[in-house]
Design an enzyme around this catalytic site. Sequence first.
Site, PDB file in Angstrom:
ATOM      1  N   ASN A 192       0.853  -1.187   0.000  1.00 43.33           N
ATOM      2  CA  ASN A 192       0.000   0.000   0.000  1.00 43.33           C
ATOM      3  C   ASN A 192       0.892   1.241   0.000  1.00 43.33           C
ATOM      4  O   ASN A 192       2.046   1.173   0.425  1.00 43.33           O
ATOM      5  CB  ASN A 192      -0.926   0.005   1.228  1.00 43.33           C
ATOM      6  CG  ASN A 192      -2.092   0.950   1.031  1.00 43.33           C
ATOM      7  OD1 ASN A 192      -1.958   2.157   1.157  1.00 43.33           O
ATOM      8  ND2 ASN A 192      -3.246   0.398   0.678  1.00 43.33           N
ATOM      9  N   HIS A 410     -10.618  16.885  -2.659  1.00 41.52           N
ATOM     10  CA  HIS A 410      -9.466  17.404  -1.899  1.00 41.52           C
ATOM     11  C   HIS A 410      -8.526  16.262  -1.556  1.00 41.52           C
ATOM     12  O   HIS A 410      -8.632  15.665  -0.488  1.00 41.52           O
ATOM     13  CB  HIS A 410      -9.924  18.040  -0.584  1.00 41.52           C
ATOM     14  CG  HIS A 410     -10.675  19.320  -0.735  1.00 41.52           C
ATOM     15  ND1 HIS A 410     -11.404  19.865   0.303  1.00 41.52           N
ATOM     16  CD2 HIS A 410     -10.826  20.165  -1.781  1.00 41.52           C
ATOM     17  CE1 HIS A 410     -11.964  21.003  -0.103  1.00 41.52           C
ATOM     18  NE2 HIS A 410     -11.645  21.206  -1.356  1.00 41.52           N
ATOM     19  N   GLU A 411      -7.630  15.940  -2.459  1.00 45.11           N
ATOM     20  CA  GLU A 411      -6.585  14.982  -2.079  1.00 45.11           C
ATOM     21  C   GLU A 411      -5.514  15.764  -1.316  1.00 45.11           C
ATOM     22  O   GLU A 411      -5.116  16.856  -1.740  1.00 45.11           O
ATOM     23  CB  GLU A 411      -5.970  14.318  -3.308  1.00 45.11           C
ATOM     24  CG  GLU A 411      -4.785  13.403  -3.008  1.00 45.11           C
ATOM     25  CD  GLU A 411      -5.129  12.306  -1.997  1.00 45.11           C
ATOM     26  OE1 GLU A 411      -6.179  11.667  -2.149  1.00 45.11           O
ATOM     27  OE2 GLU A 411      -4.348  12.115  -1.037  1.00 45.11           O
ATOM     28  N   HIS A 479     -11.514   9.686   2.355  1.00 55.06           N
ATOM     29  CA  HIS A 479     -10.873   8.413   2.013  1.00 55.06           C
ATOM     30  C   HIS A 479      -9.528   8.311   2.730  1.00 55.06           C
ATOM     31  O   HIS A 479      -8.884   9.311   2.989  1.00 55.06           O
ATOM     32  CB  HIS A 479     -10.669   8.322   0.501  1.00 55.06           C
ATOM     33  CG  HIS A 479     -11.930   7.950  -0.224  1.00 55.06           C
ATOM     34  ND1 HIS A 479     -11.957   7.054  -1.261  1.00 55.06           N
ATOM     35  CD2 HIS A 479     -13.216   8.339  -0.031  1.00 55.06           C
ATOM     36  CE1 HIS A 479     -13.205   6.924  -1.697  1.00 55.06           C
ATOM     37  NE2 HIS A 479     -13.987   7.695  -0.990  1.00 55.06           N
ATOM     38  N   GLU A 498     -14.002   5.871   3.021  1.00 54.87           N
ATOM     39  CA  GLU A 498     -13.515   4.683   2.336  1.00 54.87           C
ATOM     40  C   GLU A 498     -13.087   3.717   3.446  1.00 54.87           C
ATOM     41  O   GLU A 498     -13.879   2.924   3.896  1.00 54.87           O
ATOM     42  CB  GLU A 498     -12.352   5.030   1.412  1.00 54.87           C
ATOM     43  CG  GLU A 498     -11.871   3.857   0.601  1.00 54.87           C
ATOM     44  CD  GLU A 498     -10.656   4.215  -0.255  1.00 54.87           C
ATOM     45  OE1 GLU A 498     -10.614   3.780  -1.397  1.00 54.87           O
ATOM     46  OE2 GLU A 498      -9.745   4.901   0.244  1.00 54.87           O
ATOM     47  N   GLU A 504     -11.381   0.307  -6.354  1.00 55.21           N
ATOM     48  CA  GLU A 504     -10.142   0.655  -7.055  1.00 55.21           C
ATOM     49  C   GLU A 504      -9.150  -0.499  -7.127  1.00 55.21           C
ATOM     50  O   GLU A 504      -8.390  -0.618  -8.081  1.00 55.21           O
ATOM     51  CB  GLU A 504      -9.479   1.861  -6.393  1.00 55.21           C
ATOM     52  CG  GLU A 504      -9.103   1.625  -4.931  1.00 55.21           C
ATOM     53  CD  GLU A 504      -8.589   2.880  -4.235  1.00 55.21           C
ATOM     54  OE1 GLU A 504      -8.613   3.959  -4.851  1.00 55.21           O
ATOM     55  OE2 GLU A 504      -8.179   2.782  -3.064  1.00 55.21           O
TER      56      GLU A 504
END
Lengths: 709, 709
Positions: A192, A410-411, A479, A498, A504
Amino acid sequence: MPWFRWLTILWFAPLAMAAQTISSPNGQLTLRAYVSKGQPTYELFYGNEPVVKPSHLGLELANFPSLLTNFEVASVDSSSFDETWKPVWGEKSAIRNRYNELAVHFKERTAACRDMVVRFRLYDEGVGFRYELPRQPQLDNVIVKEERTQFAMPGNHQAYWIAGDYDTNEYDYQITRLSEIRQRMPKAVTPNATQSPIGPTAVQTALLMKTDGGLYINIHEAALVNYSAMHLVLNDTTMVFESCLTPDALGQKACIRCPFNTPWRTIMVSNDPRTLLDSKLTLNLNEPCKLEDTSWIHPVKYIGVWWEMITGKSTWSYADYQPVVLGQTNFAKLKPTGRHGADSTNVKRYIDFAARHGFSQVLVEGWNEGWEDNWRKLHNYSFTQAYPDYPLQRLQAYAQERGVKLMMHHETSSSVLNYERQLDDAYKLMNSHGIDVVKSGYVGDIFPNGGHHFDQWMVEHYLHCIKEAAKHRIMVNAHEAVRPTGLCRTYPNMIGNESARGTEFHAMEGCSPGHVAILPFTRLMGGPMDYTPGIFETDISKVNPNNKCRMRATLCNQLALYVVLYSPLQMAADLPENYEKHLDAFQFIKDVAVDWDDSHYLEAEPGEYITVARKAKGSPNWFVGCVAGLHAHMANVSLSFLEPGKKYLATIYKDGAKADIDKFTADYVIEQRTVTHRSNLRIRAVKGGGFAISIKPLERGEKVKKVKK
Amino acid sequence: MPWFRWLTILWFAPLAMAAQTISSPNGQLTLRAYVSKGQPTYELFYGNEPVVKPSHLGLELANFPSLLTNFEVASVDSSSFDETWKPVWGEKSAIRNRYNELAVHFKERTAACRDMVVRFRLYDEGVGFRYELPRQPQLDNVIVKEERTQFAMPGNHQAYWIAGDYDTNEYDYQITRLSEIRQRMPKAVTPNATQSPIGPTAVQTALLMKTDGGLYINIHEAALVNYSAMHLVLNDTTMVFESCLTPDALGQKACIRCPFNTPWRTIMVSNDPRTLLDSKLTLNLNEPCKLEDTSWIHPVKYIGVWWEMITGKSTWSYADYQPVVLGQTNFAKLKPTGRHGADSTNVKRYIDFAARHGFSQVLVEGWNEGWEDNWRKLHNYSFTQAYPDYPLQRLQAYAQERGVKLMMHHETSSSVLNYERQLDDAYKLMNSHGIDVVKSGYVGDIFPNGGHHFDQWMVEHYLHCIKEAAKHRIMVNAHEAVRPTGLCRTYPNMIGNESARGTEFHAMEGCSPGHVAILPFTRLMGGPMDYTPGIFETDISKVNPNNKCRMRATLCNQLALYVVLYSPLQMAADLPENYEKHLDAFQFIKDVAVDWDDSHYLEAEPGEYITVARKAKGSPNWFVGCVAGLHAHMANVSLSFLEPGKKYLATIYKDGAKADIDKFTADYVIEQRTVTHRSNLRIRAVKGGGFAISIKPLERGEKVKKVKK
């Protein structure tokens, strides 16, 4: 010790000896709390069957003597509670909160003589308990070194678990005996963008288990506020789980100010797995809604410029990887990738599609400056400056003319300070464009000062955003945030999360077919998930020739998820062009509701199948979803929930005869029939398959036609 | 390696052999740069005397091969620069920036073939150099493990140093040989609310040294931006200092994005210590002012509700230590300490005093909610909610009617996120009340995620506040922040800093009498200090009977500090009642300017004495200050700086015959005499004493009277 102190102890002595007992309202569950060799202890029974064997309670402290031993029971309080409340959105329009409560007042038999209260709430389907620490001379500004809450399992249960990790929960579920966790762990920890696996027997909550006697047990927590997220570490000799909190950058597990109440630790148990799915225990243990006005909060069904980036067809960034400086770089002068997803023309295509098919919002990721150079960088994104090919004002107007809203993205790439500094301006920008939902993201390691996604300060940050958003009448779907613990009751603008392996991964390493038949038992216990279902084109190479992944789920499985995975926020995640190839099946996604008056879990077995029927809010329409997991499933669906005496039209979307998650995922059959509350439907779902049914009252004289593809 | 690569290397080979040489504009300093066994190397000469012996340059990287060796000189650029610029405030109204520059382009002889430029600027009084890293395939997103900049000293110099520490610089200066640092270190590290001493031979910059040959050397840095503060670690066998950057919470010393320029490393050198004091090298190495409008920036002389808390007479907090929750606790219901400094009545007394004596601002600390429970807590202070006994609106009106402004105070206790979240609202509150200066503070460990006061992210935070404040037309005086590096040139609203041991320590552990005769050589090199001078009552027990401290400085020493310690922000720190006992001496503090057209350092020897004359900005008045440090000093003050042909009235405030820092600190003499540019004054200052002179053009017919107390 003066004589009157002795008197006090003597007076309490009988109380200290006897175990305190409390039962659930229906009498099914019994909890005993007592002191064993100075240690606060509890045990839990389902009927006469032990669910949790004698387990110790306590807190190890860094800056004060620990609260673990030398206790006696000083007093107890018991009470009962029963009320019904109405959630702003949910699986039901009314939720009953009924429990019997026992507050056990433990007192130290040392000179410090400190108090620690453990409050237990027994529901019919489980228990919640928390520590309550009054302010005392030796307990004011406390650093928790570790919480020592035990959950002693009476057997080597089957467990449905993901690896304990301080930074991610995007792992595929493992199904093993407790004794096999250690052996399986290396496989369970898959790569990850950020991860901090805890250890060989550490697992995350919500943890689901099944006993050989057929009991289903869930351990989780509720109302995680001002504290770090809890994991469980198993002693796989004794089968005793012990809590393991998430440390911050300094290794502190929680810094608390007394008086302080910890989050609730929850244990749900039933011999019927549907009882767990139906339980609202986690929500009930959270505080009532704190927002005075909730009229602006609403469920959302949306599409978005997203899957094309996930699959690698398009780019989030406007230009290729290169140095950019926010406020200095003129992005219009950069050479575009030529594959920018948030390009105006492409976005308009999505808006048109949304308008044509009745989706209220369009998410656009990669709209803002900074994606070229977003990694391990403080000032990585602007949350107010759009890329040159994304004329926000004009696109918003374009959408508005078509009755569609843009959804904000908004990442943060976990540069949290950069986000907080811009938060108010970012929300104001949304307000000024009538945008009322934001999907936020926390990909990568917390930067710059470390810590973990699930530590106390990140938990605080996520809630800070929720509260600030509420001031701006904005709904948040975060998320990579900590997995939810029912806080959406208190802050219903927390419209999604999330916090688990989502769709994904089907464009990356994949997910087990059983995944979606486990999520409702685990991840969804704390709140809705933005799983982003609805992928029709499972051969990802058809979206991006360079991506050879295949999604192992049938098209009908994807339809069923809109009902099975409850969320007030549901995405139709695939590309418009893929939906246009199957508009008949797409009709279900267009029809399905996202808010409900009632829900009936009809069938359930974790990892295998879940069948649920839900009544659309304020409507006579029902929707049924069934997913089959690791094996095919022959569902037996009684429609007894329908109103007696009424006729309904059921449109059934089910796996076709050749449907197969490896070969023919898009083989489906759509059929219609008249049904009543006496109807019983037997429908077959293949492994990784499913079916979906929409049920509407039949208009007088309406004709039923069988449709089959 | 293909043949044409060889060609390139051959072509550069002669350049790689030869040392590049550059001299200062006056020819006094010479710097040589070259590659020695692959290592970038420099050396510095004062005339023919080596100041820095061959010293290596380079960066150790965490995520790429280090930039330390395998280099050759690929090319060089040289140029000259000469301009004069006008600071918004300062010691002079015009500053000349004249240097010769040499940019040495080092290239790796490895496959990566990376470039690293070192740019040297030679001034008459010293050199500044920095690393410049172009963006390259193996150099983009870089984590600096350590900077390896050497400063090889040719001898065992006398050093004026404080202990290297990542969190505080509030140490008393030590004066030892370099070889004695290790032995002295344990004594040099005295207690502080936050401290992280670096090691037995680590010292801070600005570091002052004196060679046996009579050269004065200062090592510091300029323009510290996007990087962590540099310390120096001495190899006390070889006498080579090497840079040691401040690590963040993760141990990273700097995370940089190439292209990137490090701060400048500066070495000042002269055989006349006054040259160092007079140097504007640090300012010159900073970028020009970035604020378009500076009309709102102005010097400030102020008093404040502060010393009474420092001495323990009053409390910052409204109530005693207890749990409070911002936004929930009703402070009006708490039991007051009865000694709250920011109490309305007390504050009015200060406002009245300020109005009566011409101070433009009154600082009030402890005005805001949260001081009861401010330690290691995220939400510790409100920066907008005043205590119940501090009616901000009314007090502001009260002050305004009297021509006085309130000065804002923002103590963070290093809960930085809490401050950043409120920053905009806090500045807006100031704007709405016409308050234009804020004193901010960072007491205690950085909370919650650790890191250090001088790490890259805190450095970024301090500058963030400066920039945000500028948007609100607010001037900032940050305490416990990183020591300044000349950034006030670029952001002149950075009106002050503490960042050294200030007056407050005289109410605690004390300071050496030589302290104030060292500060201008060290701490003040980077920017002004809010030293808070002007303590008249040196027996602290007269302020607070429980505090037995005595300040070891004469009253005239305190007066002299207003001239000796240059700052555009000067406090009269003592209590009004203490000034009222010595109104004649207080007159100097009322008269002295805080901004200057010109400054002349007349005499200087670090730790011993500093005598400086300054001309008030836009005024014919001059002020002279002299402090004596470790020993008494007979000053010989030539007034040749006065305008020839003019008569002036000099009012001299000097130590009395019995003045003594242990017994008779308030023994002083005030006398007036007529002086001209031919006058020469011989004035004696006792150890820890001093004198102050105000010189004004004599009005025709004005009478000179001798005043003596």
